[in-house]
Design an enzyme around this catalytic site. Structure first.
Site, PDB file in Angstrom:
ATOM      1  N   GLY A 515      11.575  34.267  52.544  1.00 39.78           N
ATOM      2  CA  GLY A 515      12.997  34.004  52.421  1.00 39.78           C
ATOM      3  C   GLY A 515      13.312  33.296  51.121  1.00 39.78           C
ATOM      4  O   GLY A 515      14.355  33.513  50.510  1.00 39.78           O
ATOM      5  N   PHE A 516      12.409  32.478  50.690  1.00 42.31           N
ATOM      6  CA  PHE A 516      12.633  31.651  49.505  1.00 42.31           C
ATOM      7  C   PHE A 516      12.457  32.471  48.222  1.00 42.31           C
ATOM      8  O   PHE A 516      13.098  32.214  47.225  1.00 42.31           O
ATOM      9  CB  PHE A 516      11.627  30.503  49.568  1.00 42.31           C
ATOM     10  N   LYS A 533       5.013  29.850  44.366  1.00 41.71           N
ATOM     11  CA  LYS A 533       6.177  30.324  45.100  1.00 41.71           C
ATOM     12  C   LYS A 533       7.386  30.170  44.189  1.00 41.71           C
ATOM     13  O   LYS A 533       7.753  29.058  43.821  1.00 41.71           O
ATOM     14  CB  LYS A 533       6.320  29.469  46.361  1.00 41.71           C
ATOM     15  N   ASP A 629       9.751  24.971  61.716  1.00 42.70           N
ATOM     16  CA  ASP A 629       9.543  26.404  61.512  1.00 42.70           C
ATOM     17  C   ASP A 629       8.078  26.747  61.752  1.00 42.70           C
ATOM     18  O   ASP A 629       7.417  27.387  60.939  1.00 42.70           O
ATOM     19  CB  ASP A 629      10.002  26.798  60.107  1.00 42.70           C
TER      20      ASP A 629
END
Ligand code: NAG
Ligand code: NAG
Length: 841
Positions: A515-516, A533, A629
């Site tokens: 998602g990031f 990331k 999460d």
């Protein structure tokens, strides 16, 4: 220094004959004193006039507020009348104060007093206060404090960027409560009042203090002297006596000189501290007895996990000659000044001098200890002094001065971009002061610090958890790299460095997409293999998660948490660099790939590892941290299949002692969401326990948490698994690869643990500590059975080959979207018929 003594003396005479005219001329351009809810100007004893908040052209306040008045106090002092009126807010409201000075630092003082009144219980009012994007108070309330006295909070907020002429004070009542405030002061801060860098404790090269940080004055103390009220401070500050903080009153003796003989030299203006502060000090009791060897120690309670600016004020009012007072200063038992001689800095006695330090308080250290004591150098009388001390909390990376609560939790819109600003001098008098200061600094070589030392960036220094110098984190990195770098204290990496490491973000190196953003495999210059990331172009949401992740990970270090190697926030990029986890996400090892199936023992060990990581999050740090999460894609494996919990972007600090939960918008992943959290939007660490229960089911069944292509009653693994577990027949739905090698008792223990985790209500669910214990027990049962099996040839093995339910072709497509309807009659009867006739559908 000896060679230039003569020049110094000559110049001192020039300055010393005009000290006050030059240095005391700072006139704060902004001086707003606001009596919230007041009806007429109120003059305090110190001469300040507090104006009512309505009808004031510089102040506007949300319309939806109520004025609450209480009985006028009949006291000797008029000052308490400030607390007779308050403005009360039932919903998030703002005070907008339009300043005259176009930008720059301002003192912001807030007065609170929960006066008795028939309409509102202000004592139990709970609210948060945010000023220009900085969280000042988070769920502040008087209800916890025993006796009720007026509270004055003081901050320094920098007005920058577009909103540089507006100080916007936002008050947000919490959960049905109200917010209130009695008085507001806004006063311009002189230029250079606060440093742009300071020496860290322990001493190393200077650390930069970014211009956009805010401060909170937590202590301002006048050593050896009386309370100094705003009347005796040109900037209306309060200095409290030091006795309450002295750890051993007998070790110190207060001394006092004549305030008018205090000299202000270049670099130290009277605005730094009034002469009343420098004119008193604590010195060692029975000073000058050479055999004396002890420290004077002061202890200050502070909130852990923050950095503090510590300013020490010195003025040698005890010596009769230069170079006769040499002493040591310690902060938190680390040396701050060694064989310090004030006169070597000031060249005269009775001259004001100060030193700034920054201390990074690790979590769980909730006290700042300041000590002064004799130097080890022989030939000097044993004495040490301190005249004044200020301790200022520095806002953290997420712009908070009260806990780790980013402002977005209270207000998602406010996102004042902080930029470097050039402070414009519009006042001739201010310019004059600066000019004189510059000239003086040129003439006298009295620099307090060595400016040649390279300055380190504050944020990189911040993120180094000093208490975690030796980490137990085992870092799984490529073969060639030494683990030394990768004890991995998050550091700032240059964008160019990251570009090189990932071959300019080569698509061939993409490990995954989340998602990031995309995750790349990279190799840093030192050979460390890392996972990079890279965030999608700035979205506010992404930025918050990015900051949260840095914030969380830099405080945490654990063998079962993925560690942060560094990060980059340059050129609109948001990049997080982690240790590389060669095994990838756990999910890939369970289904949907060609990887060999994991054995039961391996699965148990992975569950235990992940449970340890979560247990640490819930209990290991000063605050409870809720991951929010937990899922099989956020449990990563290294090359030895050691499990580590990853992805802290949604993590939240858990409830504090007086709360039972955190209320927050529901976030997390479908299929793993705690139904109670979903229904009531109240988050506790038990929400992670629920999600972990889903992970346990996924591990034993080797199927996704939600599989919409399955018949309705099978779609959700939590429901499906629970129904079989409650019948004591979980073996019917386990991964066929486990059949024949799994010990039935171990499976039972595991099933029971998963069942408890999936309890409908948080209170029914075990803690991660209990879960861990049960999983370890399940592992022991498995291992014991293997030993027994090798001895007696498999008598204890799970005998029955379960009827594996083939995935049904009947896809109706109408799957239950929301877990909260679980347990409805329709669902359970459907499952019941399934149980009666597993192949019936
Ligand atoms: C404050 O200043 C006044 C003079 O303006 C002086 O008489 C008094 O002693 C001072 N008080 C303190 C506590 O310094
Ligand atoms: C003063 O305190 C420091 C740090 O806590 C300690 O190392 C030192 O030995 C103490 N000095 C004396 C004389 O007790």
């Amino acid at each position: 220094m000896a060679d230039s003594n003569c020049t110094h003396i000559i110049y001192f005479f020039c300055i010393l004959h005009v000290p006050y005219i030059v240095f005391a001329s700072f006139i704060p351009q902004d001086r707003f004193f606001i009596d919230c809810g007041g009806s007429e100007p109120l003059e305090l004893e110190d001469g300040r006039v507090f104006e009512p908040d309505c009808g004031n052209s510089h102040v506007s306040v949300s319309k939806n507020s109520v004025v609450v008045l209480s009985e006028p106090q009949v006291t000797a002092s008029n000052d308490l009348n400030l607390y007779n009126s308050a403005r009360v807010f039932g919903e998030t409201s703002v005070y907008n104060i339009v300043t005259k000075q176009s930008s720059g630092q301002h003192w912001l003082r807030l007065h609170f007093y929960p006066s008795e009144n028939p309409n509102y219980d202000l004592r139990s009012a709970t609210f948060s206060v945010v000023a220009n994007g900085i969280t000042l108070l988070h769920r502040f309330s008087f209800s916890n404090s025993g006796d009720i006295t007026p509270v004055l909070k003081e901050y320094v907020v920098n007005l920058t960027g577009k909103s540089s002429k507006n100080l916007v004070l936002k008050l947000s009542p919490w959960n049905g409560s109200v917010a209130f405030i009695n008085g507001i002061e806004v006063v311009s801060v002189p230029n250079k009042q606060f440093p742009s860098s300071a020496l860290p404790i322990p001493i190393e090269s200077e650390v930069e203090i970014p211009p956009n940080v805010a401060f909170e004055t937590v202590y301002r103390v006048n050593m050896g002297g009386p309370l100094i009220t705003p009347k005796n401070d040109s900037l209306w500050r309060t200095w409290e006596p030091d006795e309450p903080f002295l750890l051993n009153a007998a070790s110190a003796k207060s001394v006092a000189g004549n305030p008018s003989s205090v000299k202000y030299l270049s670099g130290v203006s009277v605005e730094i501290a009034p002469n009343w502060v420098y004119a008193t000090a604590q010195e060692m009791a029975d000073a000058n007895v050479t055999s004396q060897k002890f420290n004077i120690s002061w202890g200050f309670d502070v909130q852990d996990g923050f950095s503090y600016l510590i300013r020490m004020h010195f003025c040698d009012i005890v010596s009769t000659s230069l170079e006769s007072l040499v002493f040591n200063v310690y902060v938190n038992e680390e040396s701050a000044l060694d064989t310090f001689d004030i006169s070597s800095k000031t060249m005269v006695l009775s001259a004001a001098y100060y030193m700034d330090f920054v201390a990074n308080l690790p979590s769980r250290l909730e006290r700042i200890l300041v000590q002064v004591g004799p130097s080890n150098l022989g030939g000097f009388p044993s004495n040490a002094i301190l005249n004044g001390l200020e301790i200022m909390k520095i806002s953290n990376l997420i712009g908070s001065l009260d806990g780790n609560f980013p402002t977005d939790e209270i207000d998602s819109k406010s996102s004042s971009k902080k930029n470097w600003v050039v402070i414009a001098f519009t006042s001739a008098s201010v310019a004059l002061v600066v000019l004189v200061l510059i000239l003086a600094a040129l003439f006298f070589n009295l620099q307090r610090k060595n400016p040649k030392k390279p300055k380190r960036q504050f944020s990189s220094w911040l993120s180094i958890p000093t208490h975690l110098g030796i980490s137990d984190s085992k870092v799984s990195i490529g073969s060639s790299a030494s683990t030394a770098h990768s004890l991995g204290l998050g550091r700032i990496l240059a964008f160019s460095e990251i570009k090189e490491a990932t071959k300019n973000f080569d698509e061939g190196l993409v490990l995954g997409v989340g998602g990031f953003g995309k995750v790349y495999r990279g190799v840093l210059e030192n050979g460390t293999v890392v996972a990079v990331k890279r965030g999608n172009p700035r979205s506010q949401q992404g930025l918050t998660e990015f900051r949260t992740e840095i914030q969380m990970l830099s405080k945490l270090r654990h063998r079962h948490l993925v560690s942060l190697v560094g990060y980059c926030e340059e050129l609109n990029e948001m990049i997080l660099v982690y240790e590389f986890m060669a095994g990838g996400p756990l999910r890939k090892h369970l289904y949907g790939s060609d990887l060999p199936p994991l054995t039961w023992k391996q699965r148990l060990e992975i569950c235990i590892g992940a449970a340890k990581g979560l247990h640490y999050l819930h209990t290991g740090a000063a605050d409870i941290i809720i991951h929010r999460d937990v899922k099989t894609t956020n449990i990563l494996l290294d090359e030895n299949l050691t499990a580590k919990v990853a992805d802290f972007g949604l993590s939240k600090l858990g409830p504090t002692l007086d709360q039972t939960h955190v209320s927050t918008a529901v976030k997390g992943s479908f299929g793993y969401l705690d139904p109670e959290y979903y229904r009531r939007q109240q988050l506790t660490e038990k929400s992670d326990v629920y999600s972990f229960g889903v992970v346990l089911m996924e591990i034993i069944c080797a199927r996704p948490a939600i599989n919409p292509s399955l018949p309705r009653e099978q779609v959700n693994i939590a429901e499906w698994g629970m129904n079989w577990q409650k019948k004591g027949k979980l073996e019917k739905i386990i991964d066929p690869h486990l059949i024949g090698s799994i010990n039935l008792e171990s499976l039972r223990k595991f099933g029971e643990t998963a069942e408890k985790c999936l309890g409908e209500y948080g209170v029914e669910r075990p803690t991660m500590g209990d879960v861990l214990w049960n999983l370890e027990y399940a592992l022991q049962l498995q291992e014991a059975s293997i030993q027994a099996a090798s001895a007696e040839n498999s008598a204890n093995y799970f005998p029955d080959i379960p009827e594996w339910l083939p995935q049904n072709e009947n896809h109706s497509g109408e799957f239950a979207a929301i877990r909260s309807d679980q347990g409805s009659d329709a669902t359970s009867s459907a499952v019941f018929s399934q149980l009666m006739d597993p192949k019936g559908r």
